[in-house]
Scaffold this motif. Structure first.
Motif, PDB file in Angstrom:
ATOM      1  N   SER A   1       0.841  -1.201   0.000  1.00 11.52           N
ATOM      2  CA  SER A   1       0.000   0.000   0.000  1.00 11.52           C
ATOM      3  C   SER A   1       0.878   1.255   0.000  1.00 11.52           C
ATOM      4  O   SER A   1       1.772   1.384   0.846  1.00 11.52           O
ATOM      5  CB  SER A   1      -0.888  -0.006   1.256  1.00 11.52           C
ATOM      6  OG  SER A   1      -1.151   1.307   1.680  1.00 11.52           O
TER       7      SER A   1
ATOM      8  N   CYS B   1       0.485  -5.160   4.524  1.00  9.71           N
ATOM      9  CA  CYS B   1      -0.847  -4.783   3.999  1.00  9.71           C
ATOM     10  C   CYS B   1      -1.291  -5.627   2.815  1.00  9.71           C
ATOM     11  O   CYS B   1      -1.966  -5.124   1.913  1.00  9.71           O
ATOM     12  CB  CYS B   1      -0.856  -3.298   3.615  1.00  9.71           C
ATOM     13  SG  CYS B   1      -0.606  -2.208   5.021  1.00  9.71           S
TER      14      CYS B   1
ATOM     15  N   LEU C   1      -3.477  -7.918   2.755  1.00 12.78           N
ATOM     16  CA  LEU C   1      -4.919  -8.226   2.768  1.00 12.78           C
ATOM     17  C   LEU C   1      -5.732  -7.034   3.285  1.00 12.78           C
ATOM     18  O   LEU C   1      -6.833  -7.204   3.788  1.00 12.78           O
ATOM     19  CB  LEU C   1      -5.181  -9.477   3.621  1.00 12.78           C
ATOM     20  CG  LEU C   1      -4.586 -10.780   3.051  1.00 12.78           C
ATOM     21  CD1 LEU C   1      -4.653 -11.909   4.069  1.00 12.78           C
ATOM     22  CD2 LEU C   1      -5.330 -11.187   1.774  1.00 12.78           C
ATOM     23  N   GLY C   2      -5.166  -5.859   3.144  1.00  8.36           N
ATOM     24  CA  GLY C   2      -5.888  -4.660   3.556  1.00  8.36           C
ATOM     25  C   GLY C   2      -4.953  -3.654   4.190  1.00  8.36           C
ATOM     26  O   GLY C   2      -3.936  -4.022   4.777  1.00  8.36           O
TER      27      GLY C   2
ATOM     28  N   GLY D   1      -7.853   0.718   2.652  1.00  5.98           N
ATOM     29  CA  GLY D   1      -8.822  -0.379   2.559  1.00  5.98           C
ATOM     30  C   GLY D   1      -8.260  -1.533   1.746  1.00  5.98           C
ATOM     31  O   GLY D   1      -7.136  -1.971   1.960  1.00  5.98           O
ATOM     32  N   GLU D   2      -9.068  -2.004   0.766  1.00 14.35           N
ATOM     33  CA  GLU D   2      -8.672  -3.192  -0.015  1.00 14.35           C
ATOM     34  C   GLU D   2      -7.407  -2.928  -0.834  1.00 14.35           C
ATOM     35  O   GLU D   2      -7.230  -1.827  -1.373  1.00 14.35           O
ATOM     36  CB  GLU D   2      -9.791  -3.579  -0.990  1.00 14.35           C
ATOM     37  CG  GLU D   2     -11.088  -4.013  -0.331  1.00 14.35           C
ATOM     38  CD  GLU D   2     -10.955  -5.295   0.478  1.00 14.35           C
ATOM     39  OE1 GLU D   2     -10.261  -6.227   0.030  1.00 14.35           O
ATOM     40  OE2 GLU D   2     -11.543  -5.348   1.581  1.00 14.35           O
TER      41      GLU D   2
ATOM     42  N   ALA E   1      -5.344  -4.639  -4.118  1.00 13.80           N
ATOM     43  CA  ALA E   1      -5.563  -5.613  -5.190  1.00 13.80           C
ATOM     44  C   ALA E   1      -4.519  -6.731  -5.127  1.00 13.80           C
ATOM     45  O   ALA E   1      -3.323  -6.446  -4.967  1.00 13.80           O
ATOM     46  CB  ALA E   1      -5.485  -4.914  -6.545  1.00 13.80           C
TER      47      ALA E   1
ATOM     48  N   ASP F   1      -0.412  -9.770   6.683  1.00 10.68           N
ATOM     49  CA  ASP F   1      -1.755  -9.219   6.875  1.00 10.68           C
ATOM     50  C   ASP F   1      -1.645  -8.303   8.102  1.00 10.68           C
ATOM     51  O   ASP F   1      -2.096  -8.637   9.200  1.00 10.68           O
ATOM     52  CB  ASP F   1      -2.772 -10.338   7.098  1.00 10.68           C
ATOM     53  CG  ASP F   1      -4.182  -9.787   7.266  1.00 10.68           C
ATOM     54  OD1 ASP F   1      -4.406  -8.590   6.969  1.00 10.68           O
ATOM     55  OD2 ASP F   1      -5.072 -10.547   7.708  1.00 10.68           O
TER      56      ASP F   1
ATOM     57  N   THR G   1      -7.168  -8.055   8.642  1.00 15.00           N
ATOM     58  CA  THR G   1      -8.513  -8.007   8.046  1.00 15.00           C
ATOM     59  C   THR G   1      -8.755  -9.159   7.060  1.00 15.00           C
ATOM     60  O   THR G   1      -9.843  -9.284   6.506  1.00 15.00           O
ATOM     61  CB  THR G   1      -8.741  -6.662   7.311  1.00 15.00           C
ATOM     62  OG1 THR G   1      -7.589  -6.389   6.508  1.00 15.00           O
ATOM     63  CG2 THR G   1      -8.959  -5.526   8.285  1.00 15.00           C
ATOM     64  N   GLY G   2      -7.732  -9.981   6.863  1.00  9.54           N
ATOM     65  CA  GLY G   2      -7.865 -11.085   5.897  1.00  9.54           C
ATOM     66  C   GLY G   2      -8.828 -12.165   6.368  1.00  9.54           C
ATOM     67  O   GLY G   2      -9.051 -12.349   7.565  1.00  9.54           O
TER      68      GLY G   2
ATOM     69  N   LYS H   1     -10.084 -14.309   1.012  1.00 10.80           N
ATOM     70  CA  LYS H   1      -9.169 -13.260   0.515  1.00 10.80           C
ATOM     71  C   LYS H   1      -7.733 -13.781   0.445  1.00 10.80           C
ATOM     72  O   LYS H   1      -6.981 -13.462  -0.476  1.00 10.80           O
ATOM     73  CB  LYS H   1      -9.215 -12.043   1.454  1.00 10.80           C
ATOM     74  CG  LYS H   1     -10.374 -11.109   1.168  1.00 10.80           C
ATOM     75  CD  LYS H   1     -10.560 -10.071   2.266  1.00 10.80           C
ATOM     76  CE  LYS H   1      -9.516  -8.981   2.215  1.00 10.80           C
ATOM     77  NZ  LYS H   1      -9.838  -7.856   3.141  1.00 10.80           N
TER      78      LYS H   1
END
Ligand code: HMG
Ligand code: MG
Length: 302
Positions: A105, A144, A146-147, A152-153, A155, A178, A182-183, A187
């Motif tokens: 991210s 990051c 899985l978020g 947020g999300e 890809a 992760d 949030t995974g 996902k």
């Protein structure tokens, strides 16, 4: 894909666990934690981070920890190094394995290491070159996956691309984090499918946080995909100073309990690990996060 026959655990408690503690933990306590983890059979124990003390004060004594800890034969003691300055300090302290850490991210990259993803990869190149000349293996971390707490999300293709960049740069393994937990297994599988298209599965590790109690099921899902290395933190210590809401890493004793239950050997003494979990929790003045450490009979059930 087949379940792996053997699983390796990378204990990250003394670094990922303690970096987030508010009260300063003494060097002596860190040294004893590392010794207890080694005695319990952990073969890879992350002992600290050569990062700015202004950014992460808890890791400021990483060189002192390395100076005082007893190194056991056959055990790796990796440390985090974000740049050449950190690498040189780690080398001077006697590091024999280092980890570089990027993010999937953009926003998290800036919050965590104060640069873009592309800039971070450029920063790692001289670290990799220096490590190669010194014969030091380099592990990669990607946060990051899985978020992200800011975006947020993320890809799966983005995760795959940055993982591939770290692998192609020379990391012997990339740990997929992760970071905020949030995974979910769904996902996790989608993310791994994308990554495995670019990087061999035996060069990947899973690094799950347990914010929503999904870490063990995410590990179970990753095992089905053939991932055979998992980061974990004794007693579920952890979080990340730059990931608001990130709770602890998955507890090492719970991962070992799961793996032994699946008939997968780890070489880890669960009793000794559970005692270590209770001991470090006492030192930190908190109740152990891992339910195993709360149960008097847990290890007798395995
Ligand atoms: P910066 O401010 O951009 O760095 O920070 P700079 O190069 O502009 O230098 C500024 C000052 O920092 C200078 O000192 C440098 O000497 C010093 P001053 O002149 O102001 O006195 N400095 C350093 N000091 C010690 N060690 C160093 C170092 N480099 C520069 N290596 C920097 C950039 C990367 C240093 C900073 O952002 C930093 O230290 N970040 C570390 C953040 C961190 O450790 N986060 C936690 C680990 S990552 C994580 O938890 C995720 C993971 O667990 C996986 C997961 O859970 O998903 C791995
Ligand atoms: Mg972590």
């Amino acid at each position: 894909m087949q379940m792996p026959g053997k699983v390796r655990i990378v204990e990250v408690g003394p670094r990922d666990g303690l970096q987030n503690e508010k009260t300063q933990i003494s060097t002596e306590t860190k040294v004893e934690l590392i010794a207890r983890l080694g005695a319990a059979g952990l073969k890879s124990i992350e002992t600290g981070a050569f990062v700015s003390a202004k950014w992460v004060p808890q890791m400021a004594d990483s060189a002192a920890v390395m100076q005082h800890m007893v190194r056991l034969e056959g055990v790796n003691y990796p440390v985090l190094t974000p740049n050449l300055q950190g690498f040189e300090a780690a080398l001077a302290a006697g590091a024999q394995e280092i980890s570089i850490f990027a993010s999937a991210s953009e926003s998290f990259s800036r919050k965590n290491i104060n640069c873009s993803i592309a800039e971070s990869l450029e920063r790692f190149r001289p670290v990799m070159a220096a490590a190669n000349s010194a014969g030091i293996p380099v592990r990669g971390y990607l946060s990051c996956v899985l978020g992200c707490p800011y975006e947020g999300e993320i890809a799966p293709l983005q995760v795959a691309n940055v993982t591939a960049a770290l692998y192609q740069m020379g990391c012997y393994e990339v740990s997929l984090g992760d970071t905020i937990g949030t995974g979910t297994p769904g996902k996790t599988l989608k993310m791994l499918e994308a990554v495995i298209k670019l990087v061999p599965v035996d060069k990947l590790a899973g690094h799950f946080h347990d914010t929503y109690a999904q870490a063990l099921v995410n590990i179970y899902a990753s095992l089905q995909m053939g991932v055979a290395v998992y980061d974990a933190s004794v007693s579920g210590l952890g979080g990340c100073p730059y990931a608001t809401g990130a709770s602890g890493n998955v507890a090492t004793e719970e991962v070992v309990y799961l793996l032994h239950g699946l008939g997968l050997e780890t070489g880890i003494d669960l009793d000794a690990l559970v005692s270590t979990s209770r001991w470090i929790s006492e030192q930190l003045g908190r109740t152990p996060k891992a339910s195993l450490a709360l149960s008097a009979q847990a290890t007798r059930l395995t």
